[in-house]
Motif scaffolding. Structure first.
Motif, PDB file in Angstrom:
ATOM      1  N   GLN A 155     -44.394  15.607  11.395  1.00  0.00           N
ATOM      2  CA  GLN A 155     -45.090  15.019  12.550  1.00  0.00           C
ATOM      3  C   GLN A 155     -45.449  16.071  13.595  1.00  0.00           C
ATOM      4  O   GLN A 155     -46.403  15.922  14.332  1.00  0.00           O
ATOM      5  N   GLY A 156     -44.650  17.145  13.646  1.00  0.00           N
ATOM      6  CA  GLY A 156     -44.946  18.199  14.629  1.00  0.00           C
ATOM      7  C   GLY A 156     -45.777  19.325  14.053  1.00  0.00           C
ATOM      8  O   GLY A 156     -45.920  20.378  14.675  1.00  0.00           O
ATOM      9  N   ALA A 157     -46.347  19.097  12.866  1.00  0.00           N
ATOM     10  CA  ALA A 157     -47.022  20.206  12.164  1.00  0.00           C
ATOM     11  C   ALA A 157     -48.199  20.770  12.958  1.00  0.00           C
ATOM     12  O   ALA A 157     -48.511  21.950  12.850  1.00  0.00           O
ATOM     13  N   ASN A 176     -45.500  19.308   4.622  1.00  0.00           N
ATOM     14  CA  ASN A 176     -45.815  18.120   3.829  1.00  0.00           C
ATOM     15  C   ASN A 176     -44.743  17.028   4.002  1.00  0.00           C
ATOM     16  O   ASN A 176     -44.951  15.887   3.617  1.00  0.00           O
ATOM     17  N   GLY A 177     -43.614  17.379   4.601  1.00  0.00           N
ATOM     18  CA  GLY A 177     -42.626  16.366   4.967  1.00  0.00           C
ATOM     19  C   GLY A 177     -41.886  15.743   3.796  1.00  0.00           C
ATOM     20  O   GLY A 177     -41.115  14.809   3.978  1.00  0.00           O
ATOM     21  N   GLN A 178     -42.116  16.224   2.589  1.00  0.00           N
ATOM     22  CA  GLN A 178     -41.510  15.597   1.408  1.00  0.00           C
ATOM     23  C   GLN A 178     -40.228  16.315   0.984  1.00  0.00           C
ATOM     24  O   GLN A 178     -40.170  17.548   1.011  1.00  0.00           O
ATOM     25  N   LYS A 201     -35.412  14.800   8.915  1.00  0.00           N
ATOM     26  CA  LYS A 201     -35.750  16.107   9.492  1.00  0.00           C
ATOM     27  C   LYS A 201     -37.097  16.597   8.962  1.00  0.00           C
ATOM     28  O   LYS A 201     -37.902  17.156   9.709  1.00  0.00           O
ATOM     29  N   LEU A 202     -37.332  16.393   7.676  1.00  0.00           N
ATOM     30  CA  LEU A 202     -38.612  16.833   7.103  1.00  0.00           C
ATOM     31  C   LEU A 202     -39.766  16.004   7.672  1.00  0.00           C
ATOM     32  O   LEU A 202     -40.840  16.536   7.961  1.00  0.00           O
TER      33      LEU A 202
END
Ligand code: NAP
Length: 295
Positions: A217-219, A191-193, A211-212
């Protein structure tokens, strides 16, 4: 038919592994942290008539390990495979994570698997056979920013497992470390958060945010955990003393790359992987940069 005990089966890799072993006819004890967590797994097992039980186990509670092992061994009469899978990841810069968070990660990812291993060893020694698989990580081979707690726990697991192998080889007990790449599970930071309670004034905030965001983005590269379950079946069937098992092409590439690097080359490689130049060299960064400065 083997008796297989797997920790952390409420989701992700543990859940996939539990079903994979049970579907080929093994007798599986798939532990979950609380009884309600096992409902879906129990329903699947019932509908497919699998030999799958879901005892509760919190791997940070070693006082309960003896009862679990007694239940499994007296019920099934054997214990052939232990898969230490349960794990947690708490992202954050080392100065920002609390001591309690650091200890939680170590208790779950290091003390839990090692003490559960110690609890099964007397039984496996008497059997003169057994296999113990540790679900490790590339973070146990290479330390990257934002992962200090997680890396510490997996490096510790790697070292302890390597040393333990020499102690227990003579009893016919095998040890395996699965060097896992990236799988689409709850643990993956897709979720990048930043956690909502992340320290507002942290001088590391932009680093961890970046970094998150990169991870999110690479999920799409994260693989289905069913793929790693197939590897676990192959390890269980193998007749080899191989200790480290890279689980996917990313893991193979990283293991090969790290092999034989001196300290300077290793640090340069890890900085490159971390995409860290903007941070190390003190450039301004906003989240819109996504952590990357083109050169
Ligand atoms: P996941 O879906 O979050 O599964 C983690 C499991 O561990 C859950 O069942 C969780 O149970 C359990 N767990 C956490 N703390 C526990 C405790 N104290 N006692 C018992 N169970 C506990 O993530 P996953 O990716 O499948 O993780 C499995 C393993 O793979 C971990 O060891 C992880 O480090 C490793 N790994 C994963 C990746 C990846 O990309 N996904 C990469 C490298 C290594 P609850 O539901 O109760 O929280």
């Amino acid at each position: 038919m083997a008796t297989v005990l797997i920790t952390g089966c409420s989701s992700g890799i543990g859940r996939s592994a539990a079903l994979a072993f049970a579907r080929r006819g093994d007798h599986v004890y798939a532990t979950v942290r609380s009884a309600t967590d096992g409902e879906e797994l129990r329903a699947t097992a019932a509908s497919e008539q699998l030999q799958l039980h879901t005892p509760t186990l919190d791997v940070t509670q070693p006082d309960t390990f003896g009862d679990l092992i007694n239940t499994v061994t007296s019920d099934a009469g054997s214990l052939d495979v232990l898969i230490n899978n349960a794990g947690v990841l708490i992202p954050g810069a080392f100065e920002d994570i609390s001591e309690a968070q650091l200890r939680t990660v170590m208790e779950t990812n290091f003390f839990g698997p090692m003490l559960l291993t110690r609890a099964v060893l007397p039984f496996m020694r008497r059997q003169q056979k057994g296999l113990i698989i540790m679900i490790s990580s590339l973070s146990g081979l290479a330390g990257l920013a934002g992962d200090v707690a997680y890396s510490a726990s997996k490096f510790a697991l790697e070292g302890a497992t390597e040393a333990l192998r020499q102690e227990i080889d003579r009893w016919g007990i095998r040890l395996a470390l699965v060097e896992s790449g990236r799988y689409a599970t709850r643990l993956d930071r897709s979720n990048g958060q930043l956690p909502s309670d992340y320290p507002q004034q942290s001088p590391y905030r932009s680093l961890i945010e970046s970094k998150l965001s990169d991870a999110a983005q690479g999920a799409e590269q994260a693989m289905n955990p069913a793929a790693i379950a197939d590897l676990l079946l192959r390890i269980a069937d193998a007749d080899t003393r191989q200790l480290r098992w890279p689980s996917d092409p990313l893991a193979v590439a990283v293991l090969n790359k790290l092999h034989g690097l001196d300290d300077t080359a290793r640090a340069a490689f890890l900085d490159e992987v971390s995409d860290i130049a903007w941070w190390r060299d003190g450039f301004e960064h906003t989240p819109a940069d996504s952590g990357r400065l083109e050169t």
